[in-house]
Enzyme design. Structure first.
Site, PDB file in Angstrom:
ATOM      1  N   GLU A  47       9.770  10.738 -25.695  1.00 37.39           N
ATOM      2  CA  GLU A  47       8.908  10.480 -26.835  1.00 37.39           C
ATOM      3  C   GLU A  47       8.720  11.796 -27.608  1.00 37.39           C
ATOM      4  OE1 GLU A  47       5.121   9.386 -25.213  1.00 37.39           O
ATOM      5  OE2 GLU A  47       4.657   8.034 -26.857  1.00 37.39           O
ATOM      6  N   LEU A 107       0.354   4.267 -20.744  1.00 42.09           N
ATOM      7  CA  LEU A 107       1.049   5.566 -20.723  1.00 42.09           C
ATOM      8  C   LEU A 107       1.983   5.699 -21.931  1.00 42.09           C
ATOM      9  CD1 LEU A 107       1.644   5.502 -16.865  1.00 42.09           C
ATOM     10  CD2 LEU A 107      -0.286   6.452 -18.134  1.00 42.09           C
ATOM     11  N   SER A 158      -0.394  10.554 -20.618  1.00 40.32           N
ATOM     12  CA  SER A 158       1.027  10.699 -20.283  1.00 40.32           C
ATOM     13  C   SER A 158       1.372   9.993 -18.973  1.00 40.32           C
ATOM     14  CB  SER A 158       1.386  12.183 -20.158  1.00 40.32           C
ATOM     15  OG  SER A 158       0.825  12.699 -18.982  1.00 40.32           O
ATOM     16  N   CYS A 216       1.232   6.166 -29.358  1.00 39.93           N
ATOM     17  CA  CYS A 216       2.090   5.698 -28.251  1.00 39.93           C
ATOM     18  C   CYS A 216       3.005   4.554 -28.676  1.00 39.93           C
ATOM     19  CB  CYS A 216       1.243   5.224 -27.081  1.00 39.93           C
ATOM     20  SG  CYS A 216       0.190   6.509 -26.446  1.00 39.93           S
TER      21      CYS A 216
END
Ligand code: SIN
Length: 477
Positions: free
Chosen positions: A381, A248, A226, A281
């Protein structure tokens, strides 16, 4: 399995005797106990890595390449077994787990291919009586901290280039999914990686990572996770100015123009959005679709989403596994509730599924129409199986909407117009751009982001740079 710490070629448990259960997220069954290592083990791992470094860096690149290629062969040899371990600890469908084993092997193959060709260069100097020799040198001990969503590939993507350039590594996998990394450590030993070059410490993250960043012998840290933790690690790494590479969060826009190949865009959207149940991601999060085709596109997505089968990843025909934990599903639920309360319309899904004998952690593949910037899922997200659709009227508006994010990892767009293709590729403020391509990840390309998605690149020769220092030798004739 409680002997899950590898230091200097010796497997052991935690000095404290502490263990952590590893559970299958699909049904909460405990599948293993791992050692809960802490600062003491972390420091010992650095001592082992620092002492192994001096010999490993002096190995020829060709010899290191032979060993790395062997790691890849062993990963492929054990593909089925490794995929089963990964599915059990992470929940992803077995076909995706097999794909991740192949993906992991490819990082070792690319590293093995490139290692013998990464020498230095002789730069012409201004002074005719001088020569400038520039050579990359391994930074030293590298700390590798990896996430739960790709428990094997993220270790491979970092460790393969680090080892290839001559670094030794200390690895900390996520405590929820450590088993794939433990398997990789065993295969590295079998392949001939010398004792102390690849060390692994399992356990809760804080004490381990703090010990590493408090240790001046750790010269680089590579982290995937994160943005919040990335910031913290960057602050801690400043103590001894360790190099930092951060992969990230992302929040990928997926832009579809009316001139796109419609069916291809729908296929690509499904493949990107629902990979690993949306826990990726780089998966598409904000579908930004030209208004004239948006209804048709949203309906096509919904029709395909309804066909996806949720369940235990190891079962045949399952395409969507569980979310990793209760917090993850609660976040997805909260995002959907927020969007609906602000005018979002569910075309399918939108709720938890109760599946016989399984944990309450499956979320129905969801298509939500009417996405707009007031919604949480526009800014954050979601990390779940939710495809949310917004509309645009012009290319300029599509670009503005796509770039309206603090994140900058991956972005996608679909068009058949060649000029627009180049304009869009240049205008999108992201580290990775998929042009008519929603699965861009590949070991030879430089994976990484911009803005709050971090910095540093993984893959190809760029991955080597994260673990190398350049030295130049000024040579007077
Ligand atoms: C990630 O989620 O960070 C990894 C995805 C990929 O490598 O494709």
């Amino acid at each position: 399995m409680a002997e899950s710490i590898l230091i200097g070629g010796v497997w052991s448990g935690a000095r404290s005797g502490g263990t952590i259960p590893v559970c299958d997220p699909a049904d909460d069954v405990v599948i293993a106990e791992i050692a809960d290592g802490a600062g003491e083990e972390a420091r010992e791992a650095v001592t082992a890595a620092a002492s192994a470094f001096s010999e490993w860096r002096r190995e020829t690149a060709r010899r290191r390449a032979v060993i790395l290629r062997r790691v890849a062969e062993l990963l492929r040899r054990d593909r089925e077994r490794l995929a089963a371990v990964m599915t059990a600890e992470q929940g992803k469908p077995i076909a995706e787990a097999r794909g991740e084993v192949d993906y992991s092997a490819s990082f070792f193959e690319v590293a093995a291919d490139l290692a013998p060709h990464c020498g230095g260069e002789l730069v012409p100097a201004a002074d005719p009586m001088r020569r400038i020799l520039v050579r990359p040198e391994p930074v030293g001990v590298a700390a590798i901290v990896t996430p739960w969503n790709f428990p094997l590939a993220m270790v491979a993507r970092k460790a393969a280039p680090a080892l290839a350039v001559g670094c030794s590594v200390v690895v900390k996998p996520d405590e929820r999914t450590p088993l794939s990394a433990i398997e990789l450590a065993r295969l590295a030993e079998e392949a001939g990686v010398p004792a102390g070059v690849f060390n692994l410490v399992t356990g809760e993250p804080v004490a381990i990572v703090e010990a590493w960043l408090d240790d001046p012998r750790v010269r680089a840290i590579s982290f995937t996770g994160s943005t919040e933790v990335g910031r913290l690690l960057m602050r801690q790494a400043s103590r001894h100015l360790a190099r930092v590479s951060l992969e990230l969060g992302g929040h990928a826009p997926f832009v579809v123009f009316a001139d796109a190949d419609f069916d291809r865009a729908v296929d690509a959207a499904i493949a990107s959005k629902f990979r690993n149940a949306g826990q990726t991601c780089i998966c598409a999060n904000r579908f930004i679709v030209e208004a004239s085709i948006a209804d048709r596109f949203a309906e096509a997505l919904a029709a395909r989403s309804r066909e996806l089968r949720c369940g235990r990843g190891r079962d045949a025909g399952v395409s969507t596994g569980p979310l990793i934990d209760d917090a993850a599903i609660a976040k997805v639920e909260a995002h959907v509730e927020d969007a609906v309360s602000r005018g979002g319309r569910l075309r399918c899904g939108g709720e938890r599924l109760r599946l016989d004998g399984l944990a309450d952690r499956f979320f129905a593949p969801t298509v939500l129409d009417g996405l707009d910037p007031s919604m949480r899922m526009w800014r954050e997200e979601t990390f779940g199986p939710v495809a949310a659709v917004a509309r645009f009227e012009s290319e300029a508006q599509a670009i503005a909407l796509a770039n309206d994010s603090e994140f900058g990892l991956a972005a996608y767009f679909f068009t058949r117009d060649a000029s627009r293709l180049m304009r869009m590729a240049e205008a999108l403020d992201y580290g990775i751009v998929g042009a008519n391509d929603s699965l861009p990840s590949t070991a030879e390309a430089p994976f990484g982001g911009v803005k709050q998605s971090g910095f540093g690149r993984e893959g190809g020769r760029w991955g080597f740079e994260e673990f190398s220092n350049l030295k130049y030798v000024s040579w007077k004739l």
